[in-house]
Design an enzyme around this catalytic site. Structure first.
Site, PDB file in Angstrom:
ATOM      1  N   MET A   1       0.813  -1.206   0.000  1.00  0.00           N
ATOM      2  CA  MET A   1       0.000   0.000   0.000  1.00  0.00           C
ATOM      3  C   MET A   1       0.854   1.267   0.000  1.00  0.00           C
ATOM      4  O   MET A   1       0.462   2.280  -0.545  1.00  0.00           O
ATOM      5  CB  MET A   1      -0.924   0.025   1.208  1.00  0.00           C
ATOM      6  CG  MET A   1      -2.024  -1.026   1.184  1.00  0.00           C
ATOM      7  SD  MET A   1      -3.433  -0.640   0.119  1.00  0.00           S
ATOM      8  CE  MET A   1      -2.981  -1.554  -1.363  1.00  0.00           C
ATOM      9  N   GLN A  43      -7.467   0.818   8.962  1.00  0.00           N
ATOM     10  CA  GLN A  43      -6.877  -0.292   9.713  1.00  0.00           C
ATOM     11  C   GLN A  43      -6.914  -0.020  11.212  1.00  0.00           C
ATOM     12  O   GLN A  43      -7.392  -0.846  12.002  1.00  0.00           O
ATOM     13  CB  GLN A  43      -5.421  -0.520   9.257  1.00  0.00           C
ATOM     14  CG  GLN A  43      -5.275  -1.019   7.835  1.00  0.00           C
ATOM     15  CD  GLN A  43      -3.814  -1.061   7.404  1.00  0.00           C
ATOM     16  OE1 GLN A  43      -2.946  -0.465   8.044  1.00  0.00           O
ATOM     17  NE2 GLN A  43      -3.539  -1.768   6.329  1.00  0.00           N
ATOM     18  N   THR A  74       0.221  -5.794  -1.097  1.00  0.00           N
ATOM     19  CA  THR A  74       0.244  -5.695   0.358  1.00  0.00           C
ATOM     20  C   THR A  74      -0.118  -7.050   0.928  1.00  0.00           C
ATOM     21  O   THR A  74      -0.839  -7.811   0.285  1.00  0.00           O
ATOM     22  CB  THR A  74      -0.784  -4.655   0.838  1.00  0.00           C
ATOM     23  OG1 THR A  74      -1.000  -4.807   2.246  1.00  0.00           O
ATOM     24  CG2 THR A  74      -2.117  -4.835   0.144  1.00  0.00           C
ATOM     25  N   ASN A  75       0.372  -7.365   2.102  1.00  0.00           N
ATOM     26  CA  ASN A  75      -0.066  -8.570   2.803  1.00  0.00           C
ATOM     27  C   ASN A  75      -1.307  -8.287   3.652  1.00  0.00           C
ATOM     28  O   ASN A  75      -2.304  -8.990   3.577  1.00  0.00           O
ATOM     29  CB  ASN A  75       1.045  -9.115   3.699  1.00  0.00           C
ATOM     30  CG  ASN A  75       2.153  -9.793   2.920  1.00  0.00           C
ATOM     31  OD1 ASN A  75       2.122 -10.986   2.671  1.00  0.00           O
ATOM     32  ND2 ASN A  75       3.155  -9.017   2.523  1.00  0.00           N
ATOM     33  N   CYS A 188       5.230  -8.605   5.117  1.00  0.00           N
ATOM     34  CA  CYS A 188       4.839  -7.230   4.862  1.00  0.00           C
ATOM     35  C   CYS A 188       5.734  -6.766   3.722  1.00  0.00           C
ATOM     36  O   CYS A 188       6.954  -7.000   3.759  1.00  0.00           O
ATOM     37  CB  CYS A 188       5.027  -6.351   6.094  1.00  0.00           C
ATOM     38  SG  CYS A 188       4.729  -4.601   5.759  1.00  0.00           S
ATOM     39  N   GLU A 190       6.996  -4.116   2.875  1.00  0.00           N
ATOM     40  CA  GLU A 190       8.066  -3.150   3.169  1.00  0.00           C
ATOM     41  C   GLU A 190       9.251  -3.766   3.915  1.00  0.00           C
ATOM     42  O   GLU A 190      10.335  -3.169   3.939  1.00  0.00           O
ATOM     43  CB  GLU A 190       7.520  -1.976   4.003  1.00  0.00           C
ATOM     44  CG  GLU A 190       6.698  -0.961   3.229  1.00  0.00           C
ATOM     45  CD  GLU A 190       5.255  -1.403   3.046  1.00  0.00           C
ATOM     46  OE1 GLU A 190       4.579  -0.882   2.143  1.00  0.00           O
ATOM     47  OE2 GLU A 190       4.804  -2.275   3.811  1.00  0.00           O
TER      48      GLU A 190
END
Length: 222
Positions: A1, A43, A74-75, A188, A190
């Site tokens: 994201m 979230q 994204t996860n 994730c 990132e």
């Protein structure tokens, strides 16, 4: 994201297309870049229905632009993947499926999972790996899960690479290995900005790279 990991997807998918097709070939990608601040608010406020609606609308825009399938980069937001797929009526390449296939192909049965608190603590990701692929998924303790989560949102999503955070991640991965993890999932998109294969004694499953590679294979029907 976050755009920090979006650029990794964009680069790796284009590199994958060039690897297979050669020359000046690149990927035909329709990219819908979200405002991550809005997603993060959904979230943190447990407004997953609003997050789903937001991403469904993005998916519909992508469909109208001519996409053949969706890649949700994204996860965490795969928590609403079923809603996106059903309401857009486009096939969605699930990141946990691509990762599960990769792990099964290595012969591993027990893996550690790093990710946001949502991914590590809620069932939507871990249970998919256990139910579909027969994997045992272990996560860090509560204190370490908080560290993992905070580094993602407060540093990595902002493009900040902190050596102390890297040391903490390495310590946490070592703890998972000591609990029997045969590999570590960077769950994730990132996290790969901070740690990789050289930072642990076991195999790393980089979900960003795995997802991007699978997208290339589907796009080229290979």
């Amino acid at each position: 994201m976050s755009w920090e990991s979006t650029q990794l997807y964009y680069q790796q998918i284009n590199e994958g297309i060039k690897k297979y097709l050669g020359g000046l070939h690149s990927a035909r990608i329709i990219l819908y870049s979200v405002d991550f601040a809005e997603i993060e608010q959904f979230q943190s406020n447990d407004q997953w229905d609003l997050a789903a609606k937001y991403l469904v609308n993005a998916g519909i825009s992508i469909k109208l632009a001519g996409a053949d399938f969706l890649v949700l980069c994204t996860n965490t937001m795969h928590k609403v993947a079923d809603e996106i797929e059903s309401q857009t009526q486009l096939p969605l390449l699930h990141i946990a499926d691509a990762t599960g296939e990769k792990i099964v192909n290595t012969g591993f049965k027990k893996v550690g999972l790093l990710g946001t608190a949502f991914t590590m603590e809620q069932p939507f990701y871990k249970e998919r790996l256990s139910d579909k692929f027969g994997l045992t998924v272990i996560t860090p303790n509560a204190e370490d899960r908080k560290i993992i989560h905070n580094v993602i949102y407060q540093e990595l999503c902002l493009g900040h690479i902190n050596e102390n955070s890297k040391k903490e991640y390495k310590r946490i991965m070592t703890n998972l290995v000591q609990q029997g993890a045969e590999g570590i999932i960077l769950g994730c998109t990132e996290i790969t900005l901070l740690v990789g294969e050289r930072d642990t004694s076991v195999h790393i499953f980089d979900t960003t790279a795995i997802h991007a590679q699978k997208a290339v294979e589907i796009a080229l029907n290979i």
